[in-house]
Design an enzyme around this catalytic site. Structure first.
Site, short mmCIF file in Angstrom:
data_model
loop_
_atom_site.label_atom_id
_atom_site.label_comp_id
_atom_site.label_asym_id
_atom_site.label_seq_id
_atom_site.Cartn_x
_atom_site.Cartn_y
_atom_site.Cartn_z
N ILE A 63 0.85 -1.25 0.01
CA ILE A 63 -0.07 -0.12 -0.06
C ILE A 63 1.03 1.37 0.11
O ILE A 63 0.59 2.21 -0.69
CB ILE A 63 -0.85 0.06 1.14
CG1 ILE A 63 -1.82 -1.41 1.22
CG2 ILE A 63 -1.86 1.41 1.26
CD1 ILE A 63 -2.93 -1.24 0.12
N GLY A 64 2.01 1.10 0.72
CA GLY A 64 3.01 2.35 0.46
C GLY A 64 3.41 2.71 2.04
O GLY A 64 4.12 3.61 2.30
N LYS A 65 3.62 1.56 3.07
CA LYS A 65 4.08 1.67 4.29
C LYS A 65 5.79 2.16 3.93
O LYS A 65 6.50 3.23 4.70
CB LYS A 65 4.22 0.40 5.09
CG LYS A 65 3.07 0.02 5.56
CD LYS A 65 3.12 -1.02 6.61
CE LYS A 65 3.76 -2.35 5.93
NZ LYS A 65 2.88 -2.86 4.89
N THR A 66 6.44 1.36 3.16
CA THR A 66 7.67 1.81 3.13
C THR A 66 8.00 3.09 2.59
O THR A 66 8.95 3.88 2.62
CB THR A 66 8.61 0.75 2.29
OG1 THR A 66 8.10 -0.69 2.63
CG2 THR A 66 10.01 0.80 2.02
N LYS A 123 12.80 -1.81 9.78
CA LYS A 123 11.72 -2.54 9.26
C LYS A 123 12.19 -4.00 9.85
O LYS A 123 12.92 -4.86 9.11
CB LYS A 123 11.98 -2.81 7.82
CG LYS A 123 11.21 -3.87 6.96
CD LYS A 123 9.89 -3.55 6.83
CE LYS A 123 9.03 -4.70 6.32
NZ LYS A 123 7.79 -4.51 5.86
N SER A 183 9.62 -10.10 4.97
CA SER A 183 9.33 -11.54 4.35
C SER A 183 9.58 -11.19 2.77
O SER A 183 9.44 -9.87 2.43
CB SER A 183 8.11 -12.28 4.60
OG SER A 183 6.95 -11.47 4.27
N GLY A 227 6.18 -1.91 10.07
CA GLY A 227 5.28 -3.06 10.14
C GLY A 227 5.66 -3.91 9.38
O GLY A 227 6.53 -3.84 8.34
N SER A 233 -1.74 7.15 0.49
CA SER A 233 -0.98 7.11 -0.69
C SER A 233 -1.69 6.68 -1.93
O SER A 233 -2.13 5.52 -2.06
CB SER A 233 0.31 5.87 -0.34
OG SER A 233 1.24 5.98 -1.35
N GLU A 234 -1.69 7.70 -2.93
CA GLU A 234 -2.67 7.52 -4.27
C GLU A 234 -2.22 6.11 -4.63
O GLU A 234 -1.07 5.92 -5.23
CB GLU A 234 -2.24 8.83 -5.03
CG GLU A 234 -3.39 8.67 -6.06
CD GLU A 234 -3.06 9.85 -7.07
OE1 GLU A 234 -2.30 10.92 -6.69
OE2 GLU A 234 -3.69 9.89 -8.17
#
Ligand SMILES: Nc1ncnc2c1ncn2[C@@H]1O[C@H](COP(=O)(O)OP(=O)(O)O)[C@@H](O)[C@H]1O
Ligand SMILES: [Mg+2]
Length: 228
Positions: free
Chosen positions: A14-17, A38, A42, A118, A177-178
């Site tokens: 989705i955009g966490k990083t 981080k 995985s 996460g 995050s678009e």
């Protein structure tokens, strides 16, 4: 004491990083000292320069060495699966206690801001007993929730926010995050989300950056304001 945040999301990819890296770069550009981790990854391979670990090292301007990889991501698994399954394939098991101890050790370092990304969404299993939410509860950091703007994202983002509320995890901000495919302008998604999210929680749009490159894009909003 450092400000601490846990970056979570409604799901994977989705955009966490992207958000963690952008925040790290923007905070550092302001002169803040930042630690970004981080801890659990995985689908990791040393040969892959696009992993979250590699991206966070670039944001931190640290060389891609085995020591730095181990520092940013102590628990690495090869299979691109939830940590419980990825660990099992290697005959390993992730321990919540070990994860929390890792967090406590980082807290003792003199940073202005500590960011922990996460793994997957809020309820991804870490092992067969604990989920990411249990990790968040144990650490006690406020959450930055990253959502998308794809069709179906509103329910996913609100579901994640609801879980955080149920578990007593403070929601510091929501970053949308678009997504690549959006049925409506993302502002419309944000306006709808604001009707259902707790009043006072900032909901910020992170537009789709060209080519997905973080470093080069100076047109992105400054997220540093959200955390300082
Ligand atoms: N706002 C954005 N603009 C451009 N690319 C993005 C944006 N948000 C995410 N991406 C890209 O989408 C992909 C998945 O995002 P990522 O941050 O890795 O997700 P997560 O960490 O939640 O799994 C990555 O290639 C990332 O660069
Ligand atoms: Mg990530």
């Amino acid at each position: 004491m450092s400000k601490r945040y846990f970056i979570t999301s409604s799901g994977t990819g989705i955009g966490k990083t992207f958000v963690t890296s952008l925040l790290t770069r923007q905070l550092r550009a302001r002169g803040a000292s930042v630690a970004a981790y981080k801890p659990v990854i995985s689908g990791y391979s040393d040969d892959d320069a696009t992993t979250d670990t590699a991206e966070l090292l670039r944001a931190l301007e640290l060389p891609y060495t085995p020591q730095n990889v181990q520092h940013v991501s102590p628990w690495r698994f090869a299979a691109p699966l939830s940590p419980n399954m990825a660990a099992a394939r290697e005959g390993r098991e992730l321990s919540l206690d070990a994860l929390v101890n890792h967090g406590r050790t980082q807290e003792s370092q003199p940073h202005d801001v500590l960011l922990v990304e996460g793994v997957g969404g809020v309820l991804v299993p870490l092992n067969n007993t604990h989920t990411v939410c249990d990790w968040m509860v144990a650490l006690g950091y406020p959450a930055i929730l990253v959502g998308g703007s794809y069709l179906g994202s509103i329910s996913h983002t609100l579901s994640a926010a609801e879980v955080l509320k149920t578990r007593g995890i403070a929601l510091h901000a929501v970053v949308i995050s678009e997504s690549q495919e959006c049925p409506v302008p993302p502002d419309e998604t944000i306006a709808t989300l604001k009707h259902f999210l707790p009043a006072g929680v900032p909901v910020v749009l992170l537009p789709r950056a060209s080519h997905g490159t973080i470093a080069a894009d100076i047109t992105l909003p400054n997220l540093a304001e959200l955390v300082l």
